[in-house]
Design an enzyme around this catalytic site. Structure first.
Site, PDB file in Angstrom:
ATOM      1  N   HIS A 100       0.964  -1.086  -0.016  1.00  0.00           N
ATOM      2  CA  HIS A 100      -0.067  -0.089   0.060  1.00  0.00           C
ATOM      3  C   HIS A 100       0.942   1.076  -0.175  1.00  0.00           C
ATOM      4  CE1 HIS A 100      -2.464  -3.118   2.386  1.00  0.00           C
ATOM      5  NE2 HIS A 100      -3.146  -2.546   1.718  1.00  0.00           N
ATOM      6  N   ASP A 103       2.405   2.154   3.357  1.00  0.00           N
ATOM      7  CA  ASP A 103       3.158   0.989   3.968  1.00  0.00           C
ATOM      8  C   ASP A 103       4.424   1.517   4.004  1.00  0.00           C
ATOM      9  OD1 ASP A 103       0.918  -0.433   4.139  1.00  0.00           O
ATOM     10  OD2 ASP A 103       1.644  -1.751   2.557  1.00  0.00           O
TER      11      ASP A 103
HETATM   12  C1  XLS Z   1      -7.459  -6.842   4.281  1.00  0.00           C
HETATM   13  C2  XLS Z   1      -6.691  -7.032   2.992  1.00  0.00           C
HETATM   14  C3  XLS Z   1      -5.804  -6.053   2.443  1.00  0.00           C
HETATM   15  C4  XLS Z   1      -5.836  -6.143   1.165  1.00  0.00           C
HETATM   16  C5  XLS Z   1      -4.733  -5.006   0.263  1.00  0.00           C
HETATM   17  O1  XLS Z   1      -8.160  -7.429   4.979  1.00  0.00           O
HETATM   18  O2  XLS Z   1      -6.613  -8.349   2.786  1.00  0.00           O
HETATM   19  O3  XLS Z   1      -4.531  -6.456   3.172  1.00  0.00           O
HETATM   20  O4  XLS Z   1      -5.177  -7.148   0.546  1.00  0.00           O
HETATM   21  O5  XLS Z   1      -5.357  -3.853   0.753  1.00  0.00           O
END
Ligand code: XLS
Ligand code: NI
Ligand code: NI
Length: 435
Positions: A100, A103
């Site tokens: 993301h 991150d």
């Molecule tokens: C959350 C999601 C997230 C996605 C990416 O539950 O799995 O981690 O994979 O935004």
């Protein structure tokens, strides 16, 4: 450079090894159905869990030890994390990653400053990718953590919030393009509602679709070839999320003319939260030609939320790989370990053990699925089960050239149908022969 993981690159030592820092099954170059394991499995590590997850839970703060991290929001700290992440990837032999925007780089006081911070980290990631050959499986924007998105991002009732989210996606898409990312994911973190008393569902869905169309247009402008992925999840954080399962996502994409630009990214724990098995969700997606990628984790049936545990269940990974092999393998997607350690596993080395387990479990799943396919009894059974549709009449039914009256004739003259057994138990025994 200082090393933060006290081990050498993880070697393959085979099933008889008792070394916890070795693969027992994942041998990247071993051929399965004529293709190296690494190309079948396309393992990816998620930046958010590996580098940013402090292992907090609703009742307590983080426990994760991150000796490389000074806890600050500085760009310098963000750049330092990149080195640690790439050390981790190199030791694991993981060739793809996902992030993301927030991150990899901090969200600062205003959007322009956050964008600048992102640029600095992306430049470093680009160098690291060139140096190591690691590839970006997909990027995404975090449209759920900041309080501004509490009432949604692309489904916010507030145009200013909607615009902020659009700006963030534009930038994250450009960063993905800059890093030659193979895909871009939308997980609708806050795209849903808590109560219909204050929600215009139709308007929110129309706005969401318009948002995704704008992303498609921008991708064309900047030369990002995609695909986009939607990652279904039924609830959490919202009471109801619009992208609740694979079928709901497919319906949404069809209704709004988005099918050709999107695929689905299916996550195990989301499938089970939706009340489905992972195999069900994968099969729904694959049948529509829409299975793009996988977030490989598992849930806990005793806990009602997205526990994002590492996959360790051979039965599960075998079934996942049966679907993946059945569709001819991944194209742009892969197996992203959207998984985190338990709060009790706070040592950086636990990241290593966790990923060894996930990778070995999938390697075994792959080998087992290939063996089941080679054996042929399972698929032969299913084929045989539908045999009565294989003839001329079945073909006319499939082609829409049959009528109820014609079938009525058959029913009147044919007597009571004699059913063949479904043989579920026999087939379960058969799968266990291979595990
Ligand atoms: C959350 C999601 C997230 C996605 C990416 O539950 O799995 O981690 O994979 O935004
Ligand atoms: Ni996910
Ligand atoms: Ni998830």
């Amino acid at each position: 450079m200082t090393s933060f993981f006290a081990c050498d690159p993880i070697p393959y030592e085979g099933p008889s090894s008792r070394n916890p820092l070795a693969f027992k099954h994942y041998q990247p170059d071993e051929l399965v159905e004529g293709k190296p394991m690494r190309e079948h499995l396309r393992f990816a590590a998620p930046y958010w869990h590996v580098m940013r997850n402090v292992l907090a839970d609703p009742f307590g703060s983080g426990t994760a030890q991150m000796p490389w991290d000074d806890g600050s929001d500085s760009v310098e700290n963000a750049l330092k994390r990149v080195d640690v992440f790439f050390e981790f990837l190199a030791k694991m032999g993981i060739e793809y990653y996902c992030w993301h925007d927030r991150d990899i780089a901090p969200e600062l006081n205003d959007l322009a400053a956050s964008n600048q911070a992102l640029d600095a980290v992306v430049a470093k990631l680009k160098d690291k990718q060139a140096e190591t050959g690691v590839k970006l499986l997909w990027g995404t924007a975090c449209l759920f953590a900041h309080p501004r998105y509490a009432q949604g991002a692309a489904t916010s009732p507030d145009l200013k919030v909607y615009s902020y989210a659009a700006a963030q996606v534009k930038k994250a898409l450009e960063a993905t393009r800059e890093l030659d990312g193979l895909g871009y994911t939308f997980w609708g973190g806050r795209e849903g509602y808590a109560t219909l008393l204050n929600t215009d569902m139709k308007r929110e869905l129309d706005n969401l679709a318009a948002f995704l169309h704008m992303a498609v247009d921008h991708a064309k402008q900047i030369g990002f070839e995609g695909p986009f992925y939607i990652e279904p999840k039924p609830r959490e954080p919202a009471t109801h999320q619009y992208d609740s399962d694979a079928a709901a996502c497919l319906n949404f994409l069809r209704e709004y003319g988005l099918m050709e630009h999107f695929k689905l990214n299916i996550e195990t724990n989301h499938a089970t939260l939706a009340g489905h098995t992972m195999e069900h969700e994968l099969t729904v997606a694959a049948n529509a030609g829409m299975l793009g990628s996988i977030d490989a984790n598992r849930g806990d049936t005793l806990i009602g939320w997205d526990t994002d545990q590492f996959p360790t269940d051979l039965y599960l990974t075998t079934q996942v790989m049966l679907v993946v092999l059945g569709m001819g393998g991944f194209r742009t997607g892969g197996l992203n370990f959207d998984a985190k350690r338990r709060r009790e596993s706070h040592d950086p080395m636990d990241l290593i053990y966790a990923h060894i387990g996930g990778m070995d479990t999938f390697a075994r799943g792959l080998k087992t699925a290939a063996a089941i396919r080679k054996d042929g009894r399972l698929s032969a059974f299913t084929q045989e089960r539908y045999q009565s549709f294989d003839g001329e009449l079945g073909k006319r039914i499939a082609d829409g050239k049959c009528s109820l009256s014609e079938l009525e004739q058959l029913a009147l003259s044919g007597g009571e149908p004699e059913l063949a057994s479904g043989r579920q138990e026999l087939l379960e025994n058969l799968i266990n022969e291979f595990i």
